[in-house]
Design a protein around this motif. Structure first.
Motif, PDB file in Angstrom:
ATOM      1  N   ARG A 271      29.902  26.497  37.373  1.00  0.00           N
ATOM      2  CA  ARG A 271      29.069  26.793  38.533  1.00  0.00           C
ATOM      3  C   ARG A 271      27.639  27.163  38.118  1.00  0.00           C
ATOM      4  N   ASP A 272      27.351  27.082  36.829  1.00  0.00           N
ATOM      5  CA  ASP A 272      26.018  27.373  36.299  1.00  0.00           C
ATOM      6  C   ASP A 272      25.506  28.732  36.760  1.00  0.00           C
ATOM      7  N   ILE A 273      26.362  29.728  36.692  1.00  0.00           N
ATOM      8  CA  ILE A 273      25.959  31.106  36.958  1.00  0.00           C
ATOM      9  C   ILE A 273      25.550  31.734  35.634  1.00  0.00           C
ATOM     10  N   ASN A 274      24.499  32.509  35.661  1.00  0.00           N
ATOM     11  CA  ASN A 274      23.950  33.075  34.432  1.00  0.00           C
ATOM     12  C   ASN A 274      25.034  33.759  33.596  1.00  0.00           C
ATOM     13  N   PRO A 275      25.073  33.507  32.291  1.00  0.00           N
ATOM     14  CA  PRO A 275      26.116  34.095  31.438  1.00  0.00           C
ATOM     15  C   PRO A 275      26.134  35.627  31.441  1.00  0.00           C
ATOM     16  N   ILE A 276      24.956  36.248  31.376  1.00  0.00           N
ATOM     17  CA  ILE A 276      24.929  37.713  31.342  1.00  0.00           C
ATOM     18  C   ILE A 276      25.450  38.272  32.659  1.00  0.00           C
ATOM     19  N   ARG A 277      24.992  37.702  33.768  1.00  0.00           N
ATOM     20  CA  ARG A 277      25.480  38.128  35.090  1.00  0.00           C
ATOM     21  C   ARG A 277      27.003  38.032  35.146  1.00  0.00           C
ATOM     22  N   THR A 278      27.536  36.924  34.647  1.00  0.00           N
ATOM     23  CA  THR A 278      28.972  36.708  34.721  1.00  0.00           C
ATOM     24  C   THR A 278      29.752  37.709  33.892  1.00  0.00           C
ATOM     25  N   PHE A 279      29.313  37.959  32.665  1.00  0.00           N
ATOM     26  CA  PHE A 279      30.067  38.874  31.810  1.00  0.00           C
ATOM     27  C   PHE A 279      29.998  40.318  32.309  1.00  0.00           C
ATOM     28  N   VAL A 280      28.863  40.724  32.866  1.00  0.00           N
ATOM     29  CA  VAL A 280      28.764  42.070  33.446  1.00  0.00           C
ATOM     30  C   VAL A 280      29.698  42.186  34.642  1.00  0.00           C
ATOM     31  N   ASP A 281      29.644  41.187  35.508  1.00  0.00           N
ATOM     32  CA  ASP A 281      30.469  41.212  36.720  1.00  0.00           C
ATOM     33  C   ASP A 281      31.957  41.144  36.406  1.00  0.00           C
ATOM     34  N   GLN A 282      32.328  40.311  35.410  1.00  0.00           N
ATOM     35  CA  GLN A 282      33.758  40.166  35.140  1.00  0.00           C
ATOM     36  C   GLN A 282      34.346  41.438  34.555  1.00  0.00           C
ATOM     37  N   ARG A 283      33.575  42.189  33.775  1.00  0.00           N
ATOM     38  CA  ARG A 283      34.132  43.432  33.223  1.00  0.00           C
ATOM     39  C   ARG A 283      34.436  44.432  34.341  1.00  0.00           C
ATOM     40  N   PHE A 284      33.494  44.591  35.267  1.00  0.00           N
ATOM     41  CA  PHE A 284      33.727  45.507  36.388  1.00  0.00           C
ATOM     42  C   PHE A 284      34.907  45.018  37.230  1.00  0.00           C
ATOM     43  N   SER A 285      34.936  43.724  37.536  1.00  0.00           N
ATOM     44  CA  SER A 285      36.006  43.200  38.391  1.00  0.00           C
ATOM     45  C   SER A 285      37.368  43.396  37.736  1.00  0.00           C
ATOM     46  N   ARG A 286      37.441  43.236  36.428  1.00  0.00           N
ATOM     47  CA  ARG A 286      38.721  43.417  35.747  1.00  0.00           C
ATOM     48  C   ARG A 286      39.130  44.880  35.692  1.00  0.00           C
ATOM     49  N   GLN A 287      38.167  45.777  35.651  1.00  0.00           N
ATOM     50  CA  GLN A 287      38.520  47.193  35.733  1.00  0.00           C
ATOM     51  C   GLN A 287      39.143  47.503  37.092  1.00  0.00           C
ATOM     52  N   VAL A 288      38.607  46.876  38.142  1.00  0.00           N
ATOM     53  CA  VAL A 288      39.187  47.052  39.474  1.00  0.00           C
ATOM     54  C   VAL A 288      40.594  46.454  39.526  1.00  0.00           C
ATOM     55  N   HIS A 289      40.749  45.251  38.970  1.00  0.00           N
ATOM     56  CA  HIS A 289      42.067  44.609  38.961  1.00  0.00           C
ATOM     57  C   HIS A 289      43.085  45.447  38.189  1.00  0.00           C
ATOM     58  N   ALA A 290      42.648  46.025  37.085  1.00  0.00           N
ATOM     59  CA  ALA A 290      43.549  46.873  36.307  1.00  0.00           C
ATOM     60  C   ALA A 290      44.033  48.043  37.153  1.00  0.00           C
ATOM     61  N   ARG A 291      43.118  48.667  37.864  1.00  0.00           N
ATOM     62  CA  ARG A 291      43.461  49.818  38.702  1.00  0.00           C
ATOM     63  C   ARG A 291      44.384  49.412  39.855  1.00  0.00           C
ATOM     64  N   ALA A 292      44.144  48.223  40.397  1.00  0.00           N
ATOM     65  CA  ALA A 292      44.889  47.764  41.572  1.00  0.00           C
ATOM     66  C   ALA A 292      46.243  47.154  41.230  1.00  0.00           C
ATOM     67  N   GLY A 293      46.537  46.963  39.944  1.00  0.00           N
ATOM     68  CA  GLY A 293      47.787  46.319  39.569  1.00  0.00           C
ATOM     69  C   GLY A 293      47.814  44.846  39.906  1.00  0.00           C
ATOM     70  N   ILE A 294      46.649  44.213  39.883  1.00  0.00           N
ATOM     71  CA  ILE A 294      46.510  42.790  40.203  1.00  0.00           C
ATOM     72  C   ILE A 294      46.650  41.969  38.924  1.00  0.00           C
ATOM     73  N   ILE A 295      47.369  40.864  39.006  1.00  0.00           N
ATOM     74  CA  ILE A 295      47.476  39.915  37.902  1.00  0.00           C
ATOM     75  C   ILE A 295      46.300  38.961  37.969  1.00  0.00           C
ATOM     76  N   ILE A 296      45.583  38.793  36.857  1.00  0.00           N
ATOM     77  CA  ILE A 296      44.486  37.828  36.857  1.00  0.00           C
ATOM     78  C   ILE A 296      44.994  36.463  36.399  1.00  0.00           C
ATOM     79  N   ASN A 297      44.367  35.422  36.906  1.00  0.00           N
ATOM     80  CA  ASN A 297      44.612  34.054  36.444  1.00  0.00           C
ATOM     81  C   ASN A 297      43.320  33.550  35.826  1.00  0.00           C
ATOM     82  N   THR A 298      43.390  33.079  34.599  1.00  0.00           N
ATOM     83  CA  THR A 298      42.186  32.572  33.946  1.00  0.00           C
ATOM     84  C   THR A 298      42.108  31.052  34.101  1.00  0.00           C
TER      85      THR A 298
END
Length: 527
Positions: A271-298
């Motif tokens: 999707r040509d989203i900036n790499p830095i933006r993506t890595f910052v966002d994915q770390r926060f989102s995964r912290q939320v998923h960890a807390r919520a007990g959500i399974i991620i799909n890569t």
């Protein structure tokens, strides 16, 4: 851990993980040093700010834009926002957002006791959202205990997305009756490029349905009814990716979704989203998923839609190892790692089925505790529905032989039309037949130690180590982390994405010394 069927050298496996850690650590440091507009808006959502103005612009966007214009993003939004509330400029976030949109309020960076009071108020408000996510996780556990879980693995994962949430619901419920364990509502094409999350129930979408909080609520409620009817908990999946990855992750936690598509590099590459933006966002989102007990799909399967599935097999394994490192660093556990891979070798390639077995078994043995997500053939589906149905049967058989955890249902009409209910019924029959006839075959399947399957798997692992070693030891003239240089060079999926390119870079800020975000603090503390 069960005995290896591939005779993988444990030292070699440890080396692969060690190299993935070395490649990933600089990216984690980069993420820790930056914030984004979406991370900050997700924090406001956790504090309860919802809704949109008459033009459809979410209030979180209106408030974030106003604060950023006055004091910047690098300090975080929480301190200036709750300072304004503590100082009496508004009674609540919604009123403050309305005033900010009208230009009738200005924001400042308070100091001393004013800053302390603002931060305490922010922590209380955001803490309520985190506690709500905790409640929804406990609610899932209660419902699984009450209704029961899927009777076997792999879980059967089916996509339903008409564009109209009110059409999606009956299709999803019927799919559950036909045997689907996980319902995925894919997003409308292009939503990942929107820098806002639409509000409300939506009835229009192209090749998917918009991911909104209300759509999440409606589908979760409908599948709860199905869970009660069927006597097994039916899981719900959506997509936490794109420019609003953190916000969608927060909404998923608040509305008790069970799985989320959440890949560390998909948005960068496809999707040509900036790499830095993506890595910052994915770390926060995964912290939320960890807390919520959500399974991620890569999303490693996507690499094989642009690169050759034999030549690029090692890039899939490399990405899986990186995704594992990033996920665990963010707090996810093994049972939450739906690492992706796919059945995408050209059927005309000699021994293609045996090569697919090798790749699938390698993933299974490298990540024995993870519920791997096995993806069906798409790239080489020609429109011949009979050939496609046979290929999907082969795919299901590989899944059974290698003990995959999540099996996405393949459609014989792939690349022809959006599937009809009848197409889904036939596809589910295919899966059920193979799993009923050969579901335990992985217990008996043992490839010859020096045969093609085992030899190919060890070859791919060796190529993975070579690639990770090159990434780790690459010297970038710009001083960027080596993984960013590898992404810029087209290492994954043949896509070249430079660190300073792509969409969303203007929404990234390096944290100031006084940066404060109660959401990140609470998520870190909860680990």
């Amino acid at each position: 851990m069960p005995a290896s069927k591939l005779d993988l050298d444990p030292v070699t496996v440890r080396k692969a993980r060690a190299l993935a850690r070395k490649a990933g650590r600089p990216i984690v440091r980069l993420a820790q040093q930056h914030t984004t507009v979406s991370v900050e808006r997700a924090t406001l959502r956790l504090a309860g700010l919802a809704g949109a103005d008459s033009e459809g612009t979410p209030w979180v966007n209106r408030l974030a834009d106003a604060v950023r214009a006055d004091v910047g993003l690098e300090h975080g939004l929480a301190t200036p926002v709750w300072d304004a509330i503590v100082q009496g400029q508004a009674d609540d976030l919604r009123t403050l957002a309305e005033k900010a949109a009208a230009g009738s309020v200005r924001f400042r960076l308070p100091e001393g006791r004013d800053a302390t009071r603002a931060r305490s108020a922010a922590q209380r408000a955001v803490g309520q959202g985190i506690r709500r996510i905790d409640q929804r996780r406990r609610e899932r556990d209660r419902l699984i205990k009450r209704h029961g879980d899927a009777p076997r693995t792999p879980w059967i994962y089916l996509i339903v997305a008409t564009g109209d949430i009110y059409e999606d619901i009956p299709q999803a419920q019927q799919a559950a009756r036909e045997g689907a364990d996980v319902i995925a509502v894919i997003r409308s094409t292009g939503q990942s490029l929107l820098d806002f999350v639409p509000e409300g129930a939506t009835r229009e979408g192209f090749a998917g349905t918009y991911a909104t909080q209300e759509n999440f609520r409606l589908m979760r409620s409908a599948l709860d009814d199905s869970s009660k009817e069927l006597g097994r908990y039916v899981r719900l999946t959506n997509y936490a990716s794109g420019l609003c990855m953190p916000e969608i992750a927060a909404l998923a936690g608040l509305e008790r979704l069970d799985m989320m598509l959440n890949d560390s590099m998909y948005g960068i590459l496809f999707r040509d989203i900036n790499p830095i933006r993506t890595f910052v966002d994915q770390r926060f989102s995964r912290q939320v998923h960890a807390r919520a007990g959500i399974i991620i799909n890569t999303g490693e399967d996507n690499y094989l839609t642009t690169a050759d599935a034999v030549e690029a097999a090692h890039t899939v394994t490399t990405s899986q190892l990186l995704n594992e490192y990033f996920a665990k660093e963010a707090g996810l556990e093994d049972w939450q790692l739906g690492l992706g891979h796919a059945f995408e070798i050209d059927p005309a390639v000699p021994e293609s089925f045996r090569l697919e077995l090798a790749h699938a078994l390698l993933a299974r043995e490298l990540f024995p505790k993870a519920p791997l997500k096995w993806m069906p053939p798409t790239r080489h589906m020609t429109g011949d529905v009979f050939r496609g149905y046979l290929l999907d049967g082969f795919f299901n058989l590989v899944g059974a032989m290698t003990g995959q955890g999540i099996l996405l249902v393949g459609m014989m009409t792939e690349a022809v039309v959006t599937p009809w209910l009848s197409d889904r019924d036939l596809a589910l029959q295919n899966v059920r037949y193979v799993l009923d006839a050969a579901g335990g075959l992985h217990e008996d399947f043992r490839p010859a130690p020096d045969g093609l399957v085992a030899t190919r798997a060890r070859q791919v692992l060796g190529e993975t180590i070579d690639l990770l070693d090159r990434i780790v030891h690459d010297t970038d003239a710009a001083g960027d982390p080596p993984l960013l240089a590898a992404i810029a060079d087209g290492t994954f999926g043949l896509m070249k994405r430079p660190p300073q390119g792509g969409r969303g870079l203007d929404g990234v800020a390096r944290k100031a010394p006084d940066y404060f975000n109660p959401a990140t603090d609470l998520l870190e503390e909860g680990r």
